[in-house]
Design a protein around this motif. Structure first.
Motif, PDB file in Angstrom:
ATOM      1  N   ALA A 158      77.036  48.356  -6.447  1.00  0.00           N
ATOM      2  CA  ALA A 158      76.722  47.398  -5.378  1.00  0.00           C
ATOM      3  C   ALA A 158      75.702  47.966  -4.396  1.00  0.00           C
ATOM      4  N   SER A 159      75.478  49.270  -4.440  1.00  0.00           N
ATOM      5  CA  SER A 159      74.511  49.912  -3.536  1.00  0.00           C
ATOM      6  C   SER A 159      73.130  49.284  -3.618  1.00  0.00           C
ATOM      7  N   TRP A 160      72.769  48.846  -4.805  1.00  0.00           N
ATOM      8  CA  TRP A 160      71.425  48.281  -5.000  1.00  0.00           C
ATOM      9  C   TRP A 160      71.185  47.042  -4.149  1.00  0.00           C
ATOM     10  N   PHE A 161      72.243  46.339  -3.745  1.00  0.00           N
ATOM     11  CA  PHE A 161      72.070  45.128  -2.950  1.00  0.00           C
ATOM     12  C   PHE A 161      71.679  45.425  -1.502  1.00  0.00           C
ATOM     13  N   ALA A 162      71.637  46.690  -1.125  1.00  0.00           N
ATOM     14  CA  ALA A 162      71.140  47.061   0.200  1.00  0.00           C
ATOM     15  C   ALA A 162      69.610  47.002   0.258  1.00  0.00           C
ATOM     16  N   LEU A 163      68.983  46.929  -0.905  1.00  0.00           N
ATOM     17  CA  LEU A 163      67.522  46.895  -0.962  1.00  0.00           C
ATOM     18  C   LEU A 163      67.009  45.458  -0.856  1.00  0.00           C
ATOM     19  N   PRO A 164      65.897  45.252  -0.168  1.00  0.00           N
ATOM     20  CA  PRO A 164      65.351  43.898  -0.033  1.00  0.00           C
ATOM     21  C   PRO A 164      65.092  43.257  -1.397  1.00  0.00           C
ATOM     22  N   GLY A 165      65.516  42.011  -1.542  1.00  0.00           N
ATOM     23  CA  GLY A 165      65.249  41.244  -2.751  1.00  0.00           C
ATOM     24  C   GLY A 165      66.241  41.427  -3.883  1.00  0.00           C
ATOM     25  N   ARG A 166      67.025  42.483  -3.862  1.00  0.00           N
ATOM     26  CA  ARG A 166      67.928  42.752  -4.986  1.00  0.00           C
ATOM     27  C   ARG A 166      69.034  41.705  -5.110  1.00  0.00           C
ATOM     28  N   ALA A 167      69.547  41.213  -4.009  1.00  0.00           N
ATOM     29  CA  ALA A 167      70.598  40.192  -4.090  1.00  0.00           C
ATOM     30  C   ALA A 167      70.049  38.903  -4.698  1.00  0.00           C
ATOM     31  N   GLY A 168      68.768  38.638  -4.505  1.00  0.00           N
ATOM     32  CA  GLY A 168      68.144  37.456  -5.077  1.00  0.00           C
ATOM     33  C   GLY A 168      68.028  37.511  -6.581  1.00  0.00           C
ATOM     34  N   ASP A 169      68.106  38.705  -7.150  1.00  0.00           N
ATOM     35  CA  ASP A 169      68.024  38.880  -8.600  1.00  0.00           C
ATOM     36  C   ASP A 169      69.376  38.672  -9.290  1.00  0.00           C
ATOM     37  N   PHE A 170      70.429  38.515  -8.509  1.00  0.00           N
ATOM     38  CA  PHE A 170      71.789  38.383  -9.043  1.00  0.00           C
ATOM     39  C   PHE A 170      72.090  36.903  -9.265  1.00  0.00           C
ATOM     40  N   ALA A 171      72.650  36.575 -10.415  1.00  0.00           N
ATOM     41  CA  ALA A 171      73.041  35.195 -10.684  1.00  0.00           C
ATOM     42  C   ALA A 171      74.378  35.170 -11.414  1.00  0.00           C
ATOM     43  N   LEU A 172      75.229  34.265 -10.996  1.00  0.00           N
ATOM     44  CA  LEU A 172      76.517  34.057 -11.635  1.00  0.00           C
ATOM     45  C   LEU A 172      76.761  32.555 -11.646  1.00  0.00           C
ATOM     46  N   PRO A 173      76.971  31.963 -12.836  1.00  0.00           N
ATOM     47  CA  PRO A 173      77.188  30.519 -12.903  1.00  0.00           C
ATOM     48  C   PRO A 173      78.335  30.062 -11.992  1.00  0.00           C
ATOM     49  N   HIS A 174      78.127  28.937 -11.344  1.00  0.00           N
ATOM     50  CA  HIS A 174      79.127  28.280 -10.496  1.00  0.00           C
ATOM     51  C   HIS A 174      79.482  29.107  -9.262  1.00  0.00           C
ATOM     52  N   ALA A 175      78.605  29.994  -8.859  1.00  0.00           N
ATOM     53  CA  ALA A 175      78.843  30.822  -7.681  1.00  0.00           C
ATOM     54  C   ALA A 175      77.682  30.638  -6.700  1.00  0.00           C
ATOM     55  N   PRO A 176      77.953  30.742  -5.408  1.00  0.00           N
ATOM     56  CA  PRO A 176      76.858  30.655  -4.440  1.00  0.00           C
ATOM     57  C   PRO A 176      75.896  31.827  -4.625  1.00  0.00           C
ATOM     58  N   PRO A 177      74.635  31.642  -4.293  1.00  0.00           N
ATOM     59  CA  PRO A 177      73.672  32.738  -4.431  1.00  0.00           C
ATOM     60  C   PRO A 177      74.108  33.960  -3.617  1.00  0.00           C
ATOM     61  N   LEU A 178      74.053  35.099  -4.244  1.00  0.00           N
ATOM     62  CA  LEU A 178      74.465  36.339  -3.592  1.00  0.00           C
ATOM     63  C   LEU A 178      73.619  36.621  -2.346  1.00  0.00           C
ATOM     64  N   ALA A 179      72.337  36.292  -2.411  1.00  0.00           N
ATOM     65  CA  ALA A 179      71.461  36.509  -1.252  1.00  0.00           C
ATOM     66  C   ALA A 179      71.958  35.713  -0.046  1.00  0.00           C
ATOM     67  N   ASP A 180      72.432  34.487  -0.268  1.00  0.00           N
ATOM     68  CA  ASP A 180      72.956  33.675   0.830  1.00  0.00           C
ATOM     69  C   ASP A 180      74.236  34.279   1.393  1.00  0.00           C
ATOM     70  N   LEU A 181      75.100  34.764   0.509  1.00  0.00           N
ATOM     71  CA  LEU A 181      76.340  35.390   0.964  1.00  0.00           C
ATOM     72  C   LEU A 181      76.047  36.639   1.789  1.00  0.00           C
ATOM     73  N   LEU A 182      75.120  37.455   1.312  1.00  0.00           N
ATOM     74  CA  LEU A 182      74.747  38.666   2.044  1.00  0.00           C
ATOM     75  C   LEU A 182      74.142  38.318   3.400  1.00  0.00           C
ATOM     76  N   ASP A 183      73.289  37.310   3.438  1.00  0.00           N
ATOM     77  CA  ASP A 183      72.714  36.884   4.721  1.00  0.00           C
ATOM     78  C   ASP A 183      73.805  36.451   5.699  1.00  0.00           C
ATOM     79  N   SER A 184      74.823  35.749   5.194  1.00  0.00           N
ATOM     80  CA  SER A 184      75.937  35.334   6.049  1.00  0.00           C
ATOM     81  C   SER A 184      76.659  36.532   6.644  1.00  0.00           C
ATOM     82  N   VAL A 185      76.900  37.534   5.815  1.00  0.00           N
ATOM     83  CA  VAL A 185      77.593  38.727   6.308  1.00  0.00           C
ATOM     84  C   VAL A 185      76.722  39.460   7.329  1.00  0.00           C
ATOM     85  N   LEU A 186      75.440  39.587   7.029  1.00  0.00           N
ATOM     86  CA  LEU A 186      74.539  40.269   7.966  1.00  0.00           C
ATOM     87  C   LEU A 186      74.434  39.530   9.298  1.00  0.00           C
ATOM     88  N   SER A 187      74.595  38.219   9.277  1.00  0.00           N
ATOM     89  CA  SER A 187      74.448  37.439  10.507  1.00  0.00           C
ATOM     90  C   SER A 187      75.615  37.622  11.474  1.00  0.00           C
TER      91      SER A 187
END
Length: 121
Positions: free
Chosen positions: A45-74
């Motif tokens: 999961a360390s890789w998701f600390a880097l810009p853009g890496r969460a946007g490369d993650f996809a899981l069917p029927h799941a919210p975008p990881l980048a959006d989830l990370l942005d929510s936590v950061l906010s």
């Protein structure tokens, strides 16, 4: 009465997408619900600390990881494990704005704080 802090440690990344997404989803839901939240990125999961890496993650029927990370950061804190960062040659200047690199003693202090709850994924 002080609000309890939820500390979530994610050890999985692209190698275990469902477990990874569950952790991010739980952290984002906690922040949106007003729960003080601390999210720790460790292992793959360390890789998701880097810009853009969460946007490369996809899981069917799941919210975008980048959006989830942005929510936590906010509304919460996001920490990258010091040793995990070093093993991946990730330096402080490499991580997204709002992500700190911190060690085990900081993690233990958060988990042991009065009323804290910890989850490990």
């Amino acid at each position: 009465m002080t609000a309890r802090t939820l500390v979530i440690k994610i050890t999985a990344g692209q190698d275990d997408p469902e477990r990874c997404n569950q952790a991010f989803n739980g952290a984002a839901a906690a922040v949106v619900s007003g729960v003080p939240t601390s999210l720790w990125l460790t292992g793959e999961a360390s890789w998701f600390a880097l810009p853009g890496r969460a946007g490369d993650f996809a899981l069917p029927h799941a919210p975008p990881l980048a959006d989830l990370l942005d929510s936590v950061l906010s509304g919460g804190t996001v920490s990258l494990c010091t040793q995990c960062a070093a093993r991946r040659d990730i330096a402080p200047e490499d991580v997204m704005q709002g992500v700190r690199i911190a060690g085990a003693s900081t993690f233990v202090a958060e988990v042991m704080a009065d009323g804290a709850q910890a989850l490990v994924y």
